[in-house]
Write a protein that holds these residues in place. Structure first.
Motif, PDB file in Angstrom:
ATOM      1  N   TYR A   1      57.131  48.149  33.115  1.00  0.00           N
ATOM      2  CA  TYR A   1      55.891  47.474  32.715  1.00  0.00           C
ATOM      3  C   TYR A   1      55.452  46.468  33.773  1.00  0.00           C
ATOM      4  N   VAL A   2      56.386  45.653  34.260  1.00  0.00           N
ATOM      5  CA  VAL A   2      56.062  44.627  35.263  1.00  0.00           C
ATOM      6  C   VAL A   2      55.589  45.273  36.568  1.00  0.00           C
ATOM      7  N   VAL A   3      56.269  46.326  37.000  1.00  0.00           N
ATOM      8  CA  VAL A   3      55.876  47.004  38.241  1.00  0.00           C
ATOM      9  C   VAL A   3      54.468  47.585  38.126  1.00  0.00           C
ATOM     10  N   ILE A   4      54.168  48.230  36.988  1.00  0.00           N
ATOM     11  CA  ILE A   4      52.835  48.816  36.776  1.00  0.00           C
ATOM     12  C   ILE A   4      51.763  47.732  36.808  1.00  0.00           C
ATOM     13  N   GLN A   5      52.040  46.616  36.134  1.00  0.00           N
ATOM     14  CA  GLN A   5      51.075  45.521  36.097  1.00  0.00           C
ATOM     15  C   GLN A   5      50.881  44.892  37.480  1.00  0.00           C
ATOM     16  N   LEU A   6      51.975  44.715  38.224  1.00  0.00           N
ATOM     17  CA  LEU A   6      51.883  44.145  39.573  1.00  0.00           C
ATOM     18  C   LEU A   6      51.116  45.072  40.512  1.00  0.00           C
ATOM     19  N   THR A   7      51.313  46.372  40.346  1.00  0.00           N
ATOM     20  CA  THR A   7      50.575  47.347  41.153  1.00  0.00           C
ATOM     21  C   THR A   7      49.082  47.257  40.882  1.00  0.00           C
ATOM     22  N   GLN A   8      48.726  47.123  39.613  1.00  0.00           N
ATOM     23  CA  GLN A   8      47.322  46.991  39.229  1.00  0.00           C
ATOM     24  C   GLN A   8      46.715  45.714  39.803  1.00  0.00           C
ATOM     25  N   ILE A   9      47.472  44.623  39.757  1.00  0.00           N
ATOM     26  CA  ILE A   9      46.996  43.355  40.316  1.00  0.00           C
ATOM     27  C   ILE A   9      46.812  43.462  41.822  1.00  0.00           C
ATOM     28  N   ALA A  10      47.753  44.139  42.499  1.00  0.00           N
ATOM     29  CA  ALA A  10      47.659  44.323  43.946  1.00  0.00           C
ATOM     30  C   ALA A  10      46.386  45.102  44.306  1.00  0.00           C
TER      31      ALA A  10
ATOM     32  N   ASN B   1      43.668  45.199  42.508  1.00  0.00           N
ATOM     33  CA  ASN B   1      42.539  44.303  42.249  1.00  0.00           C
ATOM     34  C   ASN B   1      42.342  43.302  43.387  1.00  0.00           C
ATOM     35  N   LEU B   2      43.451  42.768  43.887  1.00  0.00           N
ATOM     36  CA  LEU B   2      43.371  41.804  44.983  1.00  0.00           C
ATOM     37  C   LEU B   2      42.824  42.433  46.253  1.00  0.00           C
ATOM     38  N   MET B   3      43.269  43.658  46.544  1.00  0.00           N
ATOM     39  CA  MET B   3      42.773  44.354  47.733  1.00  0.00           C
ATOM     40  C   MET B   3      41.275  44.576  47.624  1.00  0.00           C
ATOM     41  N   SER B   4      40.817  44.927  46.421  1.00  0.00           N
ATOM     42  CA  SER B   4      39.388  45.133  46.194  1.00  0.00           C
ATOM     43  C   SER B   4      38.613  43.825  46.361  1.00  0.00           C
ATOM     44  N   MET B   5      39.184  42.742  45.848  1.00  0.00           N
ATOM     45  CA  MET B   5      38.533  41.433  45.962  1.00  0.00           C
ATOM     46  C   MET B   5      38.458  40.971  47.410  1.00  0.00           C
TER      47      MET B   5
ATOM     48  N   GLY C   1      38.373  42.797  49.955  1.00  0.00           N
ATOM     49  CA  GLY C   1      37.366  43.606  50.638  1.00  0.00           C
ATOM     50  C   GLY C   1      35.966  43.100  50.350  1.00  0.00           C
ATOM     51  N   ASP C   2      35.709  42.721  49.093  1.00  0.00           N
ATOM     52  CA  ASP C   2      34.387  42.208  48.714  1.00  0.00           C
ATOM     53  C   ASP C   2      34.104  40.845  49.330  1.00  0.00           C
ATOM     54  N   LEU C   3      35.188  40.057  49.565  1.00  0.00           N
ATOM     55  CA  LEU C   3      35.023  38.706  50.093  1.00  0.00           C
ATOM     56  C   LEU C   3      35.324  38.626  51.585  1.00  0.00           C
ATOM     57  N   ALA C   4      35.315  39.773  52.246  1.00  0.00           N
ATOM     58  CA  ALA C   4      35.709  39.825  53.658  1.00  0.00           C
ATOM     59  C   ALA C   4      34.839  38.947  54.544  1.00  0.00           C
ATOM     60  N   GLY C   5      33.598  38.709  54.148  1.00  0.00           N
ATOM     61  CA  GLY C   5      32.706  37.904  54.978  1.00  0.00           C
ATOM     62  C   GLY C   5      32.947  36.414  54.852  1.00  0.00           C
ATOM     63  N   ASN C   6      33.728  35.989  53.875  1.00  0.00           N
ATOM     64  CA  ASN C   6      33.983  34.569  53.675  1.00  0.00           C
ATOM     65  C   ASN C   6      35.117  34.066  54.555  1.00  0.00           C
ATOM     66  N   ILE C   7      35.187  32.755  54.712  1.00  0.00           N
ATOM     67  CA  ILE C   7      36.285  32.147  55.461  1.00  0.00           C
ATOM     68  C   ILE C   7      37.563  32.315  54.662  1.00  0.00           C
ATOM     69  N   GLY C   8      38.704  32.427  55.357  1.00  0.00           N
ATOM     70  CA  GLY C   8      39.978  32.706  54.706  1.00  0.00           C
ATOM     71  C   GLY C   8      40.290  31.787  53.547  1.00  0.00           C
TER      72      GLY C   8
ATOM     73  N   ASN D   1      38.835  31.495  45.700  1.00  0.00           N
ATOM     74  CA  ASN D   1      37.964  32.199  44.770  1.00  0.00           C
ATOM     75  C   ASN D   1      38.625  32.262  43.392  1.00  0.00           C
ATOM     76  N   SER D   2      37.861  31.967  42.338  1.00  0.00           N
ATOM     77  CA  SER D   2      38.415  31.878  40.983  1.00  0.00           C
ATOM     78  C   SER D   2      39.069  33.184  40.522  1.00  0.00           C
ATOM     79  N   GLN D   3      38.476  34.315  40.908  1.00  0.00           N
ATOM     80  CA  GLN D   3      39.047  35.605  40.522  1.00  0.00           C
ATOM     81  C   GLN D   3      40.398  35.844  41.177  1.00  0.00           C
ATOM     82  N   VAL D   4      40.503  35.462  42.451  1.00  0.00           N
ATOM     83  CA  VAL D   4      41.767  35.625  43.177  1.00  0.00           C
ATOM     84  C   VAL D   4      42.839  34.723  42.569  1.00  0.00           C
ATOM     85  N   ILE D   5      42.470  33.470  42.279  1.00  0.00           N
ATOM     86  CA  ILE D   5      43.410  32.528  41.682  1.00  0.00           C
ATOM     87  C   ILE D   5      43.907  33.047  40.339  1.00  0.00           C
TER      88      ILE D   5
END
Length: 256
Positions: free
Chosen positions: A38-47, A49-53, A55-62, A68-72
């Motif tokens: 269960y934990v591995v599946i959930q962590l994979t899903q979060i990973a 989501n983070l990669m997608s985020m 990518g969407d925020l690539a233009g922002n400063i590190g 970003n609230s979603q990342v936090i």
């Protein structure tokens, strides 16, 4: 050999206790696998989501990306999952391994009440859990220091961590074998050092049994799930119980 034979006689004499012990072990490992999955599946899903985020925020400063609230929120979920995993392991360990250790003490002749045993077992489990986390943190910090000096050596660190785990497991095994009326934590360290030569053979035999059991289970599961399950119930778990009893008798003998 005499110790092995005497332990086997006690083990065989009390073979009617095996069903409870085997079932308790099976439930523990089943819940452990389910929790880990269960934990591995959930962590994979979060990973993902983070990669997608990112990518969407690539233009922002590190730093803006990291704030970003979603990342936090995703990192908070990771923290929750980590606590769920370790907390869940401790809980199922206390319940189901507690049953096994209690039965082992009764079989070995230690007179102990459920209330008395449960209190000490919970304290011991939490103590070794915290100590294990501290060891992991120390290894992680050492790895960080070596990385900063560009002299990281993963092989040496792996051996160091493995060695620490074996040492902690050695004293932990002794503590679980001690009667509840003793000062368990202090006595486990004193006895483990003073009676090292007398206790370590039983400990090493237990390690060998665990290692061979893991190898056998892995090999059998690849071939046939049902054969592996039968081997676990009929051979592996009873053999592990024998080594548990072997350790209890070895430690008990050094107290007298």
């Amino acid at each position: 050999m005499k110790h092995l034979k005497q332990t086997w006689q006690i083990f065989w004499k009390n073979k009617n206790q095996l069903p409870v012990i085997v079932i308790s072990d099976l439930i523990f490992y089943y819940l452990f696998i389910q929790l880990g999955t269960y934990v591995v599946i959930q962590l994979t899903q979060i990973a993902e989501n983070l990669m997608s985020m990112f990518g969407d925020l690539a233009g922002n400063i590190g730093t803006e990306v990291m704030q970003n609230s979603q990342v936090i929120e995703q990192y908070k979920e990771v923290t929750k999952l980590i606590w769920l995993f370790f907390g869940g392991i401790v809980l199922i360990w206390i319940i189901f391994k507690g049953i096994n250790w209690y039965q082992t003490h009764i079989i070995s002749g230690n007179k102990i009440t459920v209330k008395e045993f449960a209190l000490k077992f919970i304290i011991l489990s939490v103590f070794w859990y915290v100590l294990g986390i501290i060891c992991i943190m120390i290894i992680g910090y050492l790895n960080y220091l070596l990385f900063l000096t560009e002299s990281a050596n993963n092989t040496k660190l792996a051996f160091l961590m493995f060695g620490l785990v074996l040492i902690v497991a050695y004293f932990g095994a002794i503590s679980y074998c001690l009667p509840s009326k003793t000062k368990i934590i202090r006595t486990s360290f004193v006895l483990g050092v003073k009676k090292f030569r007398q206790i370590v053979p039983s400990y090493l035999l237990s390690l060998i049994v665990y290692a061979l059991s893991i190898s056998l289970v892995y090999t059998l599961f690849i071939r046939n799930f049902y054969i592996a399950l039968v081997a676990i119930i009929v051979i592996i778990l009873p053999l592990i119980q024998y080594t548990r009893l072997l350790m209890v008798k070895a430690v008990k003998k050094r107290l007298t």
